[in-house]
Design a protein around this motif. Structure first.
Motif, mmCIF file in Angstrom:
data_model
loop_
_atom_site.group_PDB
_atom_site.id
_atom_site.type_symbol
_atom_site.label_atom_id
_atom_site.label_comp_id
_atom_site.label_asym_id
_atom_site.label_seq_id
_atom_site.Cartn_x
_atom_site.Cartn_y
_atom_site.Cartn_z
ATOM 1 N N UNK A 102 30.637 -9.201 -42.276
ATOM 2 C CA UNK A 102 30.633 -10.642 -42.789
ATOM 3 C C UNK A 102 29.674 -11.747 -41.950
ATOM 4 N N UNK A 103 29.733 -11.659 -40.671
ATOM 5 C CA UNK A 103 28.695 -12.605 -40.082
ATOM 6 C C UNK A 103 27.357 -12.121 -40.457
ATOM 7 N N UNK A 104 27.086 -10.871 -40.297
ATOM 8 C CA UNK A 104 25.491 -10.291 -40.777
ATOM 9 C C UNK A 104 25.194 -10.997 -42.117
ATOM 10 N N UNK A 105 26.016 -10.813 -43.127
ATOM 11 C CA UNK A 105 25.860 -11.397 -44.391
ATOM 12 C C UNK A 105 25.484 -12.595 -44.573
ATOM 13 N N UNK A 106 26.232 -13.587 -43.429
ATOM 14 C CA UNK A 106 26.055 -15.060 -43.577
ATOM 15 C C UNK A 106 24.737 -15.455 -42.843
ATOM 16 N N UNK A 107 24.040 -14.332 -42.202
ATOM 17 C CA UNK A 107 22.846 -14.744 -41.314
ATOM 18 C C UNK A 107 23.154 -14.982 -39.812
ATOM 19 N N UNK A 108 24.085 -14.268 -39.440
ATOM 20 C CA UNK A 108 24.520 -14.522 -37.961
ATOM 21 C C UNK A 108 24.738 -13.336 -37.490
ATOM 22 N N UNK A 109 24.135 -13.430 -36.089
ATOM 23 C CA UNK A 109 24.275 -12.320 -35.039
ATOM 24 C C UNK A 109 25.285 -12.556 -33.871
ATOM 25 N N UNK A 110 25.969 -11.384 -33.493
ATOM 26 C CA UNK A 110 26.612 -11.393 -32.528
ATOM 27 C C UNK A 110 25.842 -11.514 -31.227
ATOM 28 N N UNK A 111 26.047 -12.722 -30.331
ATOM 29 C CA UNK A 111 25.206 -12.978 -29.090
ATOM 30 C C UNK A 111 25.909 -12.445 -27.643
ATOM 31 N N UNK A 112 27.312 -12.817 -27.599
ATOM 32 C CA UNK A 112 27.917 -12.220 -26.528
ATOM 33 C C UNK A 112 29.516 -12.401 -26.559
ATOM 34 N N UNK A 113 30.314 -11.695 -25.834
ATOM 35 C CA UNK A 113 31.712 -11.982 -25.927
ATOM 36 C C UNK A 113 32.014 -12.988 -24.853
#
Length: 266
Positions: A102-113
């Motif tokens: 869902x994050x990818x579809x919104x144009x977001x990428x995982x940065x760090x935990x």
């Protein structure tokens, strides 16, 4: 249903503390509490002061998708980069499983935990470290040193950290901010600040050249010790990076929620 009380506390502590930090940086900053989203955005070069977080408790996959799209639109309207914070324990099981896609579809990428932590742990003993002396940040030179340690630790240009902290009266008086000095040189830092009956630990960092010597734990204990002594508070909260997560349980913190930090892909 799992108990979300500490995860909600962790999210609310972020919203409370970041409101103060962002408005200190810019009294005209974007600070809004929208349905399901808290905006705390200074729109400055220091990316940590540019923050959006999701606030729904028990969000399902459909609501998560909606909120991610809304958050991404807010972020796209800004001049400077920042992060969306997602307290994953506040999502239901299906939403947690759907988060990455869902994050990818919104144009977001995982940065760090990160990890939300809290504990009824104060007061702590007065800290000491054989290689460090501690000094409270109460002037502009010390505050610049605090900013520079954070920039080095997190891989930011020095000017980015200075843009977030330079000139702040809050950090020189209302925050219990401490530097750890080795042979007179600042090498580590930590701060605590009062927030809704708790002490919140913020911007802990050690110069990469001086890691793995216990400096971060020692200066965090100092910030907690002085904050508790001044306020009488007994509960503390924080948001740990992956590097700090193994350290804080030794002080008495317990994890309550994984946190995902997301940035825009474009």
């Amino acid at each position: 249903m799992r108990d979300l009380a500490e995860s909600i506390e962790s999210m609310e502590q972020l919203a409370t503390v970041w409101r103060a930090m962002v408005l200190d940086r810019d009294p005209g900053a974007d600070v809004r509490d929208l349905p399901g989203i808290a905006v705390r955005w200074a729109d400055c070069r220091f990316a940590f002061w540019n923050c959006v977080t999701l606030t729904d408790a028990g969000a399902d996959a459909g609501l998560l998708k909606q909120r991610l799209n809304e958050a991404a639109e807010i972020m796209r309207a800004k001049s400077h980069a920042g992060f969306l914070w997602v307290f994953e324990a506040l999502l239901d099981d299906r939403a947690q499983a759907a988060l990455g896609a869902a994050a990818g579809q919104a144009g977001l990428r995982y940065a760090f935990p990160g990890t939300g932590m809290a504990g009824d742990l104060l007061p702590v003993p007065e800290p000491a470290h054989p290689e460090l002396t501690f000094v409270r940040v109460d002037d502009e030179e010390l505050l610049r040193a605090y900013a520079d340690i954070n920039s080095r630790a997190y891989g930011f240009p020095l000017e980015d950290g200075r843009d977030g902290l330079a000139g702040s009266s809050l950090w020189k008086s209302g925050v219990f901010a401490y530097l750890g000095l080795r042979d007179g040189v600042p090498v580590t830092c930590a701060a605590s600040v009062e927030a809704d009956g708790r002490l919140f630990v913020v911007l802990v960092a050690t110069d990469p050249a001086w890691e793995r010597r216990g400096y971060g734990e020692a200066v965090t204990r100092k910030a907690l010790y002085e904050g508790a002594r001044a306020t009488g508070l007994t509960r503390a909260t924080l948001h740990a990076t992956a590097a700090g997560a193994p350290v804080y349980p030794r002080i008495g913190f317990r994890p309550n929620s994984p946190i995902g930090f997301y940035a825009l892909t474009d």
